[in-house]
Design a protein around this motif. Structure first.
Motif, PDB file in Angstrom:
ATOM      1  N   ILE A   8       0.818  -1.227   0.000  1.00 14.31           N
ATOM      2  CA  ILE A   8       0.000   0.000   0.000  1.00 14.31           C
ATOM      3  C   ILE A   8       0.849   1.272   0.000  1.00 14.31           C
ATOM      4  O   ILE A   8       0.320   2.375   0.060  1.00 14.31           O
ATOM      5  CB  ILE A   8      -1.011   0.026   1.171  1.00 14.31           C
ATOM      6  N   GLY A   9       2.170   1.114  -0.060  1.00 15.68           N
ATOM      7  CA  GLY A   9       3.051   2.268  -0.179  1.00 15.68           C
ATOM      8  C   GLY A   9       3.281   3.020   1.114  1.00 15.68           C
ATOM      9  O   GLY A   9       3.278   4.246   1.123  1.00 15.68           O
ATOM     10  N   THR A  10       3.476   2.302   2.191  1.00 15.55           N
ATOM     11  CA  THR A  10       3.765   2.939   3.483  1.00 15.55           C
ATOM     12  C   THR A  10       4.831   2.104   4.193  1.00 15.55           C
ATOM     13  O   THR A  10       5.493   1.285   3.569  1.00 15.55           O
ATOM     14  CB  THR A  10       2.465   3.089   4.318  1.00 15.55           C
ATOM     15  N   ASN A  11       4.991   2.329   5.493  1.00 18.39           N
ATOM     16  CA  ASN A  11       5.992   1.547   6.227  1.00 18.39           C
ATOM     17  C   ASN A  11       5.331   0.639   7.270  1.00 18.39           C
ATOM     18  O   ASN A  11       4.144   0.772   7.555  1.00 18.39           O
ATOM     19  CB  ASN A  11       7.029   2.469   6.879  1.00 18.39           C
ATOM     20  N   GLN A  12       6.119  -0.243   7.827  1.00 10.35           N
ATOM     21  CA  GLN A  12       5.611  -1.241   8.777  1.00 10.35           C
ATOM     22  C   GLN A  12       5.029  -0.591  10.025  1.00 10.35           C
ATOM     23  O   GLN A  12       4.033  -1.056  10.563  1.00 10.35           O
ATOM     24  CB  GLN A  12       6.747  -2.221   9.127  1.00 10.35           C
ATOM     25  N   GLN A  13       5.631   0.496  10.483  1.00  9.74           N
ATOM     26  CA  GLN A  13       5.132   1.176  11.683  1.00  9.74           C
ATOM     27  C   GLN A  13       3.713   1.702  11.463  1.00  9.74           C
ATOM     28  O   GLN A  13       2.886   1.650  12.365  1.00  9.74           O
ATOM     29  CB  GLN A  13       6.068   2.329  12.089  1.00  9.74           C
ATOM     30  N   SER A  14       3.441   2.192  10.263  1.00  9.76           N
ATOM     31  CA  SER A  14       2.095   2.690   9.953  1.00  9.76           C
ATOM     32  C   SER A  14       1.078   1.565  10.010  1.00  9.76           C
ATOM     33  O   SER A  14      -0.038   1.743  10.508  1.00  9.76           O
ATOM     34  CB  SER A  14       2.062   3.319   8.562  1.00  9.76           C
ATOM     35  N   ILE A  15       1.457   0.386   9.499  1.00  6.29           N
ATOM     36  CA  ILE A  15       0.553  -0.764   9.535  1.00  6.29           C
ATOM     37  C   ILE A  15       0.283  -1.159  10.975  1.00  6.29           C
ATOM     38  O   ILE A  15      -0.854  -1.455  11.355  1.00  6.29           O
ATOM     39  CB  ILE A  15       1.134  -1.953   8.732  1.00  6.29           C
TER      40      ILE A  15
ATOM     41  N   VAL B 237     -10.508   3.072  10.586  1.00  3.59           N
ATOM     42  CA  VAL B 237      -9.554   3.425   9.529  1.00  3.59           C
ATOM     43  C   VAL B 237     -10.330   4.211   8.484  1.00  3.59           C
ATOM     44  O   VAL B 237     -11.475   3.869   8.169  1.00  3.59           O
ATOM     45  CB  VAL B 237      -8.951   2.142   8.901  1.00  3.59           C
ATOM     46  N   ASP B 238      -9.693   5.275   7.947  1.00  4.10           N
ATOM     47  CA  ASP B 238     -10.416   6.063   6.942  1.00  4.10           C
ATOM     48  C   ASP B 238     -10.642   5.210   5.685  1.00  4.10           C
ATOM     49  O   ASP B 238      -9.910   4.281   5.393  1.00  4.10           O
ATOM     50  CB  ASP B 238      -9.684   7.371   6.627  1.00  4.10           C
ATOM     51  N   GLU B 239     -11.700   5.551   4.973  1.00  8.68           N
ATOM     52  CA  GLU B 239     -12.183   4.733   3.848  1.00  8.68           C
ATOM     53  C   GLU B 239     -11.134   4.540   2.756  1.00  8.68           C
ATOM     54  O   GLU B 239     -11.028   3.463   2.179  1.00  8.68           O
ATOM     55  CB  GLU B 239     -13.450   5.352   3.244  1.00  8.68           C
ATOM     56  N   GLU B 240     -10.368   5.584   2.469  1.00 17.90           N
ATOM     57  CA  GLU B 240      -9.372   5.488   1.390  1.00 17.90           C
ATOM     58  C   GLU B 240      -8.287   4.470   1.742  1.00 17.90           C
ATOM     59  O   GLU B 240      -7.917   3.628   0.919  1.00 17.90           O
ATOM     60  CB  GLU B 240      -8.755   6.874   1.136  1.00 17.90           C
ATOM     61  N   LYS B 241      -7.781   4.526   2.980  1.00 16.09           N
ATOM     62  CA  LYS B 241      -6.778   3.558   3.420  1.00 16.09           C
ATOM     63  C   LYS B 241      -7.377   2.159   3.462  1.00 16.09           C
ATOM     64  O   LYS B 241      -6.717   1.186   3.092  1.00 16.09           O
ATOM     65  CB  LYS B 241      -6.243   3.919   4.814  1.00 16.09           C
ATOM     66  N   LEU B 242      -8.611   2.067   3.901  1.00 20.53           N
ATOM     67  CA  LEU B 242      -9.278   0.772   3.998  1.00 20.53           C
ATOM     68  C   LEU B 242      -9.398   0.127   2.617  1.00 20.53           C
ATOM     69  O   LEU B 242      -9.187  -1.076   2.468  1.00 20.53           O
ATOM     70  CB  LEU B 242     -10.651   0.925   4.644  1.00 20.53           C
ATOM     71  N   LYS B 243      -9.702   0.921   1.603  1.00 21.21           N
ATOM     72  CA  LYS B 243      -9.798   0.394   0.238  1.00 21.21           C
ATOM     73  C   LYS B 243      -8.456  -0.143  -0.237  1.00 21.21           C
ATOM     74  O   LYS B 243      -8.369  -1.212  -0.828  1.00 21.21           O
ATOM     75  CB  LYS B 243     -10.302   1.479  -0.724  1.00 21.21           C
ATOM     76  N   LYS B 244      -7.376   0.623   0.019  1.00 23.43           N
ATOM     77  CA  LYS B 244      -6.030   0.184  -0.383  1.00 23.43           C
ATOM     78  C   LYS B 244      -5.642  -1.108   0.338  1.00 23.43           C
ATOM     79  O   LYS B 244      -5.106  -2.032  -0.267  1.00 23.43           O
ATOM     80  CB  LYS B 244      -4.990   1.270  -0.060  1.00 23.43           C
ATOM     81  N   ILE B 245      -5.913  -1.155   1.638  1.00 24.45           N
ATOM     82  CA  ILE B 245      -5.572  -2.340   2.431  1.00 24.45           C
ATOM     83  C   ILE B 245      -6.379  -3.544   1.952  1.00 24.45           C
ATOM     84  O   ILE B 245      -5.840  -4.643   1.790  1.00 24.45           O
ATOM     85  CB  ILE B 245      -5.800  -2.062   3.934  1.00 24.45           C
ATOM     86  N   ALA B 246      -7.665  -3.329   1.710  1.00 23.26           N
ATOM     87  CA  ALA B 246      -8.531  -4.416   1.246  1.00 23.26           C
ATOM     88  C   ALA B 246      -8.028  -4.966  -0.086  1.00 23.26           C
ATOM     89  O   ALA B 246      -7.969  -6.179  -0.287  1.00 23.26           O
ATOM     90  CB  ALA B 246      -9.969  -3.928   1.113  1.00 23.26           C
ATOM     91  N   GLU B 247      -7.632  -4.074  -0.987  1.00 21.91           N
ATOM     92  CA  GLU B 247      -7.121  -4.507  -2.287  1.00 21.91           C
ATOM     93  C   GLU B 247      -5.835  -5.310  -2.112  1.00 21.91           C
ATOM     94  O   GLU B 247      -5.657  -6.353  -2.749  1.00 21.91           O
ATOM     95  CB  GLU B 247      -6.864  -3.288  -3.168  1.00 21.91           C
ATOM     96  N   ALA B 248      -4.950  -4.853  -1.240  1.00 22.06           N
ATOM     97  CA  ALA B 248      -3.681  -5.560  -1.008  1.00 22.06           C
ATOM     98  C   ALA B 248      -3.919  -6.937  -0.376  1.00 22.06           C
ATOM     99  O   ALA B 248      -3.188  -7.884  -0.651  1.00 22.06           O
ATOM    100  CB  ALA B 248      -2.772  -4.727  -0.117  1.00 22.06           C
ATOM    101  N   LEU B 249      -4.953  -7.039   0.456  1.00 23.59           N
ATOM    102  CA  LEU B 249      -5.258  -8.315   1.113  1.00 23.59           C
ATOM    103  C   LEU B 249      -6.122  -9.215   0.237  1.00 23.59           C
ATOM    104  O   LEU B 249      -6.345 -10.383   0.575  1.00 23.59           O
ATOM    105  CB  LEU B 249      -5.964  -8.058   2.450  1.00 23.59           C
ATOM    106  N   GLY B 250      -6.640  -8.678  -0.861  1.00 28.66           N
ATOM    107  CA  GLY B 250      -7.461  -9.479  -1.753  1.00 28.66           C
ATOM    108  C   GLY B 250      -8.876  -9.703  -1.251  1.00 28.66           C
ATOM    109  O   GLY B 250      -9.489 -10.724  -1.544  1.00 28.66           O
ATOM    110  N   VAL B 251      -9.382  -8.739  -0.491  1.00 24.67           N
ATOM    111  CA  VAL B 251     -10.754  -8.811   0.016  1.00 24.67           C
ATOM    112  C   VAL B 251     -11.436  -7.466  -0.236  1.00 24.67           C
ATOM    113  O   VAL B 251     -10.802  -6.518  -0.677  1.00 24.67           O
ATOM    114  CB  VAL B 251     -10.796  -9.149   1.535  1.00 24.67           C
ATOM    115  N   THR B 252     -12.716  -7.397   0.070  1.00 20.48           N
ATOM    116  CA  THR B 252     -13.431  -6.129  -0.076  1.00 20.48           C
ATOM    117  C   THR B 252     -13.371  -5.368   1.248  1.00 20.48           C
ATOM    118  O   THR B 252     -13.176  -5.976   2.306  1.00 20.48           O
ATOM    119  CB  THR B 252     -14.902  -6.379  -0.439  1.00 20.48           C
ATOM    120  N   PRO B 253     -13.559  -4.051   1.200  1.00 15.66           N
ATOM    121  CA  PRO B 253     -13.602  -3.294   2.455  1.00 15.66           C
ATOM    122  C   PRO B 253     -14.721  -3.792   3.379  1.00 15.66           C
ATOM    123  O   PRO B 253     -14.563  -3.815   4.598  1.00 15.66           O
ATOM    124  CB  PRO B 253     -13.863  -1.855   1.995  1.00 15.66           C
ATOM    125  N   GLU B 254     -15.836  -4.232   2.786  1.00 17.03           N
ATOM    126  CA  GLU B 254     -16.942  -4.752   3.587  1.00 17.03           C
ATOM    127  C   GLU B 254     -16.535  -6.025   4.315  1.00 17.03           C
ATOM    128  O   GLU B 254     -16.960  -6.280   5.442  1.00 17.03           O
ATOM    129  CB  GLU B 254     -18.168  -5.021   2.703  1.00 17.03           C
TER     130      GLU B 254
END
Length: 135
Positions: free
Chosen positions: A32-39, A48-65
């Motif tokens: 998601i383009g950040t560092n381990q401490q942020s995670i 978590v704000d929606e924009e970060k949640l979308k990026k994280i969900a995409e990286a994990l291969g799941v939906t934000p829901e």
């Protein structure tokens, strides 16, 4: 005593999904383009704000829901209901060939190759001797 429904801990859900995906915090951070401490901070926070949640969900291969509605009980129920342990049934996992036969076969092939190599060397030596005799 309050009967209000406790909000889901989004950070904990992200952490559990990441662990189930066998992904380290550092790998998610890179994705998601950040560092381990942020995670680590995100996983410790309840929201978590929606924009970060979308990026994280995409990286994990799941939906934000899926992250928002994640439930460990549901995961264990799905695993418990779909996992089939066939240890009670006898299965035949024998080889369809004899490994020793294959080993002997390969040794015989190597012997033939060495014999051909020796014959080629003998032929080469004979040819060179013939050339020397002509001079």
């Amino acid at each position: 005593m309050s009967t209000a429904i406790k909000p889901k801990h989004i950070g904990r859900n992200i952490s559990r999904i990441r662990e189930l995906r066998d992904m380290k915090q550092e790998a998610l951070a890179i994705a998601i383009g950040t560092n381990q401490q942020s995670i680590s901070i995100i996983e410790g926070s309840e929201s978590v704000d929606e924009e970060k949640l979308k990026k994280i969900a995409e990286a994990l291969g799941v939906t934000p829901e899926a992250i928002k509605n994640f439930s460990e009980e549901a995961v264990f129920n799905i695993i418990g209901n779909t996992y089939n342990d066939d240890s009670s049934s006898i299965k035949n996992y024998n080889c369809t060939f004899n490994p020793l036969d294959k080993l002997i076969e390969s040794i015989e092939k190597n012997e033939k190759l060495y014999e051909r190599l020796i014959q080629v060397e003998k032929d080469k030596a004979a040819y060179l001797e013939k050339l020397l005799d002509k001079k």
